[in-house]
Design a protein around this motif. Structure first.
Motif, PDB file in Angstrom:
ATOM      1  N   LEU A 241      42.504  35.033  43.354  1.00  0.00           N
ATOM      2  CA  LEU A 241      42.210  33.623  43.157  1.00  0.00           C
ATOM      3  C   LEU A 241      43.114  33.102  42.047  1.00  0.00           C
ATOM      4  N   THR A 242      44.001  32.158  42.408  1.00  0.00           N
ATOM      5  CA  THR A 242      44.952  31.603  41.452  1.00  0.00           C
ATOM      6  C   THR A 242      44.761  30.106  41.350  1.00  0.00           C
ATOM      7  N   VAL A 243      44.612  29.599  40.108  1.00  0.00           N
ATOM      8  CA  VAL A 243      44.440  28.171  39.861  1.00  0.00           C
ATOM      9  C   VAL A 243      45.511  27.708  38.888  1.00  0.00           C
ATOM     10  N   LEU A 244      46.224  26.636  39.266  1.00  0.00           N
ATOM     11  CA  LEU A 244      47.184  25.977  38.383  1.00  0.00           C
ATOM     12  C   LEU A 244      46.539  24.712  37.852  1.00  0.00           C
ATOM     13  N   LEU A 245      46.444  24.614  36.515  1.00  0.00           N
ATOM     14  CA  LEU A 245      45.708  23.525  35.877  1.00  0.00           C
ATOM     15  C   LEU A 245      46.643  22.699  35.010  1.00  0.00           C
TER      16      LEU A 245
ATOM     17  N   ASN B 141      35.211  28.820  33.738  1.00  0.00           N
ATOM     18  CA  ASN B 141      34.831  30.219  33.574  1.00  0.00           C
ATOM     19  C   ASN B 141      35.305  30.992  34.784  1.00  0.00           C
ATOM     20  N   GLY B 142      35.741  32.211  34.555  1.00  0.00           N
ATOM     21  CA  GLY B 142      36.252  33.048  35.632  1.00  0.00           C
ATOM     22  C   GLY B 142      35.761  34.474  35.501  1.00  0.00           C
ATOM     23  N   LYS B 143      35.553  35.122  36.652  1.00  0.00           N
ATOM     24  CA  LYS B 143      35.078  36.500  36.633  1.00  0.00           C
ATOM     25  C   LYS B 143      35.619  37.256  37.830  1.00  0.00           C
ATOM     26  N   ALA B 144      36.107  38.455  37.587  1.00  0.00           N
ATOM     27  CA  ALA B 144      36.541  39.372  38.643  1.00  0.00           C
ATOM     28  C   ALA B 144      35.614  40.582  38.595  1.00  0.00           C
ATOM     29  N   ALA B 145      34.815  40.764  39.655  1.00  0.00           N
ATOM     30  CA  ALA B 145      33.864  41.870  39.672  1.00  0.00           C
ATOM     31  C   ALA B 145      34.582  43.220  39.715  1.00  0.00           C
ATOM     32  N   LEU B 146      35.678  43.274  40.469  1.00  0.00           N
ATOM     33  CA  LEU B 146      36.473  44.497  40.557  1.00  0.00           C
ATOM     34  C   LEU B 146      37.937  44.084  40.598  1.00  0.00           C
ATOM     35  N   GLY B 147      38.497  43.846  39.419  1.00  0.00           N
ATOM     36  CA  GLY B 147      39.867  43.377  39.317  1.00  0.00           C
ATOM     37  C   GLY B 147      40.158  42.917  37.908  1.00  0.00           C
ATOM     38  N   ASN B 148      41.260  42.232  37.733  1.00  0.00           N
ATOM     39  CA  ASN B 148      41.679  41.755  36.422  1.00  0.00           C
ATOM     40  C   ASN B 148      41.601  40.244  36.340  1.00  0.00           C
ATOM     41  N   VAL B 149      41.576  39.713  35.116  1.00  0.00           N
ATOM     42  CA  VAL B 149      41.612  38.278  34.892  1.00  0.00           C
ATOM     43  C   VAL B 149      42.789  37.954  33.984  1.00  0.00           C
ATOM     44  N   THR B 150      43.388  36.780  34.223  1.00  0.00           N
ATOM     45  CA  THR B 150      44.498  36.301  33.390  1.00  0.00           C
ATOM     46  C   THR B 150      44.278  34.822  33.133  1.00  0.00           C
TER      47      THR B 150
ATOM     48  N   GLY C 196      39.488  41.609  43.559  1.00  0.00           N
ATOM     49  CA  GLY C 196      40.715  40.840  43.406  1.00  0.00           C
ATOM     50  C   GLY C 196      40.833  40.299  41.999  1.00  0.00           C
ATOM     51  N   ASN C 197      41.921  39.613  41.727  1.00  0.00           N
ATOM     52  CA  ASN C 197      42.209  39.091  40.399  1.00  0.00           C
ATOM     53  C   ASN C 197      41.921  37.599  40.328  1.00  0.00           C
ATOM     54  N   VAL C 198      41.532  37.139  39.143  1.00  0.00           N
ATOM     55  CA  VAL C 198      41.356  35.721  38.859  1.00  0.00           C
ATOM     56  C   VAL C 198      42.426  35.305  37.859  1.00  0.00           C
ATOM     57  N   ILE C 199      43.204  34.285  38.217  1.00  0.00           N
ATOM     58  CA  ILE C 199      44.344  33.875  37.397  1.00  0.00           C
ATOM     59  C   ILE C 199      44.275  32.373  37.177  1.00  0.00           C
ATOM     60  N   LEU C 200      44.222  31.944  35.910  1.00  0.00           N
ATOM     61  CA  LEU C 200      44.248  30.522  35.548  1.00  0.00           C
ATOM     62  C   LEU C 200      45.534  30.267  34.785  1.00  0.00           C
ATOM     63  N   LYS C 201      46.407  29.399  35.344  1.00  0.00           N
ATOM     64  CA  LYS C 201      47.723  29.186  34.770  1.00  0.00           C
ATOM     65  C   LYS C 201      47.916  27.714  34.398  1.00  0.00           C
TER      66      LYS C 201
END
Length: 297
Positions: free
Chosen positions: A234-238, A247-256, A290-295
């Motif tokens: 999941l990638t979000v460009l803000l 707020n972001g959460k990855a149950a089995l993965g990384n966050v950025t 999966g990964n959660v990415i907020l950019k």
């Protein structure tokens, strides 16, 4: 002595073109026109077929249906068009237009063995018009329509571009791509497929069971949004000028996160939360595997 030569790419392509041209096929085009008033609804109920819908500056619904049948010979292809495909175009008193298309279920196995039918719809509607569709399989494209869009595809991609109003979309297997800054509310569910959202300022509820999600937020949202992937990134460009809490959460993965936050870690999951420009509406991001990415945009 025998000399063997390999066919070149050019000769192979030429042979394929000749083979395709030699396949017996029959094509016809059926057109229908209805006078309507703005604010009506177009209903589509299809077992399969590709659909393209776009607005025109007329109070009309213009339908073009192209059918191509391929078979062992042209007479058989013609018979397939005449007897295997059933369709109906109808305008009703409530200012709605209904399109129904079916290929005879009892003949489908024979069609697969003996030939095939391809169906494509090109439909023009007034700019202020609603769309309600149901399709077993096939891509759905809707462009430049200011109305509510609701629909389901069993297998097929959905593209909405420059659409206003609300959108409620479901796809069993297929990508969903929504672009439009006039949408008041977007609700998307996919079983397997990628989701792409751009330029939406209304509330968003988007879920995909298996697939990546990509979201661009470049204008101030007016309501909360919730984004979830079961298995996928999941990638979000803000945009930096937007005000919201996130707020972001990855149950089995990384966050950025490219905004100043503290990353929380547990045994498997990773999470973060924060605000931009004093906060405001809430952006919630969740990924199962999966990964959660907020950019920054």
């Amino acid at each position: 002595m025998k000399i063997f030569t390999r066919p070149t790419l050019l000769t192979t392509v030429a042979a394929l073109v000749l083979m395709a041209a030699a396949v017996p096929r029959e094509r016809d085009v059926i057109k229908k026109e209805f006078n309507v008033a703005p604010g009506g609804t177009l209903f589509l109920d299809l077992d399969y077929g590709r659909v393209e819908i776009e607005s025109i500056e007329e109070d009309k619904v213009l339908i073009t249906m192209e059918r191509i049948a391929t078979a062992q010979d042209r007479s058989q292809a013609r018979e397939m068009l005449n007897s295997s495909h059933r369709y109906e175009f109808e305008k009703r008193q409530d200012n709605s237009v209904h399109i129904e298309s079916r290929v005879d279920r009892g003949r489908r196995m024979n069609l697969r063995r003996q030939g095939s039918i391809k169906i494509r719809f090109t439909i023009r509607v007034p700019e202020e018009f609603n769309i309600d569709f149901k399709s077993g399989s096939g891509d759905m494209t809707i462009v430049d329509v200011s109305g509510d869009v609701r629909g389901h595809t069993g297998a097929g991609n959905i593209l909405l571009e420059e659409v206003g109003g609300t959108a409620e979309l479901t796809s069993g297997a297929g990508n969903v791509d929504v672009q439009g800054d006039d949408l008041e509310r977007v609700h998307i569910n996919t079983g397997a497929g990628n989701v792409t959202l751009r330029g939406i300022t209304g509330s968003v509820e988007a879920n995909t069971g298996a697939g990546n999600m990509y979201v661009e937020i470049d204008d101030q949202p007016v309501d909360d949004s919730r984004l979830r992937t079961g298995a996928g990134n999941l990638t979000v460009l803000l945009d930096e000028d937007v005000s919201l809490d996130f707020n972001g959460k990855a149950a089995l993965g990384n966050v950025t996160c490219e905004f100043p936050v503290e990353i929380s870690k547990s045994l498997l999951s990773r999470s973060f939360s924060g605000s931009v420009n004093g906060g405001g509406v809430v952006l919630e991001m969740r990924a199962g595997v999966g990964n959660v990415i907020l950019k920054r945009q």
